[in-house]
Design an enzyme around this catalytic site. Sequence first.
Site, PDB file in Angstrom:
ATOM      1  N   SER A   1       0.824  -1.208   0.000  1.00 21.59           N
ATOM      2  CA  SER A   1       0.000   0.000   0.000  1.00 21.59           C
ATOM      3  C   SER A   1       0.854   1.251   0.000  1.00 21.59           C
ATOM      4  O   SER A   1       1.927   1.286   0.594  1.00 21.59           O
ATOM      5  CB  SER A   1      -0.910   0.029   1.230  1.00 21.59           C
TER       6      SER A   1
ATOM      7  N   LYS B   1      -4.597  -6.600   3.597  1.00 19.39           N
ATOM      8  CA  LYS B   1      -4.582  -5.464   2.666  1.00 19.39           C
ATOM      9  C   LYS B   1      -6.011  -5.106   2.251  1.00 19.39           C
ATOM     10  O   LYS B   1      -6.358  -3.925   2.119  1.00 19.39           O
ATOM     11  CB  LYS B   1      -3.734  -5.796   1.431  1.00 19.39           C
TER      12      LYS B   1
ATOM     13  N   GLU C   1     -10.035   2.232   4.550  1.00 25.07           N
ATOM     14  CA  GLU C   1      -9.739   3.436   3.765  1.00 25.07           C
ATOM     15  C   GLU C   1     -11.038   4.008   3.164  1.00 25.07           C
ATOM     16  O   GLU C   1     -11.266   5.226   3.208  1.00 25.07           O
ATOM     17  CB  GLU C   1      -8.749   3.033   2.667  1.00 25.07           C
TER      18      GLU C   1
END
Length: 472
Positions: free
Chosen positions: A129, A183, A190
């Site tokens: 990321s 992830k 996010e």
Amino acid sequence: MNRPSDIGLVGLAVMGQNLVLNMASRGFQVSVFNRTPEVTDAFVAAHPGQHLAGFHALDDFVRSLARPRKVMLMVKAGAAVDAVIGQLVPLLEAGDIVIDGGNSLYTDTERRDAQLAALGLRFVGAGVSGGEEGARKGPAIMPGGPDSTWDELRPIFEAIAARVDGAPCVRHIGPGGAGHYVKMIHNGIEYGDMQLICEAYSLLKAAGLSTDEMAAVFDRWNEGELQSYLIQITGRALAQKDPQTGLPVVDLILDKAGQKGTGQWTLVNAAEQAVVVSTINAAVEARVLSSQKALRVAASTQLQGPLPAIGGDRAALVAQVHDALYASKIVSYAQGLTLMRSMSDRQGWALDLGGIASIWRGGCIIRARFLNRITEACSADPGLQNLMLAPFFREVLNRSQASWRAVVALAVTQGVPVPAFSASLAYYDSLRTARLPANLLQAQRDFFGAHTYERIDRPAGEWFHTVWPEVI
Ligand code: 2AM
């Protein structure tokens, strides 16, 4: 002849190129290969004097690597990963390591892990990321796969990862698809963070703040508890002017959000495990509704509601919105951690949630000061059932809840949609409600389906049925 390369990388799109440059700049010798050879040539030519060796043939590329060979794939997630693995496998030998650094679905990673293990090869699904800049200067890296691969990959990954307080933002996450799974959760979180920020913006806008005034608010927030990359770039984005018109760029951007799927994957996984991720859910759905622009424009003239115009003390509103944003963010992380814990138990991954929060402090998109507090909460109480009950977060929620309610109530009265703020608050209120109306729900279930219920005046596990009146 160059010395054998420390690692090879396949797939020289932007992320791949930047990772290679990052590795080379740390002194690693890197072999590179791209399906389209011109891309390889142009890349190597553009970076003379670096520790780079380009190859047109995959067998030459593989031969150039030190054993056990480490081949990192940065190709498009999906079929391309399987295609490249298929080409590599006959060229590799037992013990070699294939790393998939793309945004692969963790179930694909589990499948590939089993497939390569059966051939004596080692497979690592690694979440990377940080976007383009992160890849070049220091991403957060979330590698899964067999424990034995960590010893081999650690020197390279620790050297190229972002650092916070001297600690590299990488750690071995767990076996199989654990790295790509984490992830995925990072990306789901996010989505939540971004939507919450957008709702704060929407309220401040309805209160009449100019984009420059809002930019200043976000800059100020970035100095405090909300300090994070996303708050920082929001301030910068709001301040940006369009060179042609002189207007704020954000005012010219069409309000239709895209998505690539990791948010939806998170929802599917949460639904499978019956874990509530209502903030992320609201964020994904907000993107979906945003994309239906034509329908919204049509509905805007047909469905009634107030025209948002928030008056009153602006400074007080800004403070309240700050609290609503912070509290909602805590709820969102609490939900994300609960989902990871549930999956960890189901898969036997033994995920270290505090450790994961600590590597998210740098390099990645959700990097933020408050992740330190999550790490502290997890190590203080490894059995912590919900982040909201950790003393630090409990205190923040308790002191924020009045403002949070005021903001959601104001938004509802004014007709400003705040799906993530309100979903987060509803989760908070549900969790702190000792007796929910599910007693009536159980009555309904027993009424139409004889599903039976437990009683508050009898021990748990004893089931009762009422003979309800007949309804025709
Ligand atoms: P290309 O330059 O030859 O298109 C992102 O798309 C990266 O993945 C690019 O480096 C691209 O290579 C590579 N890629 C996409 N599909 C691929 C495939 N089926 N085999 C090998 N590489 C592929």
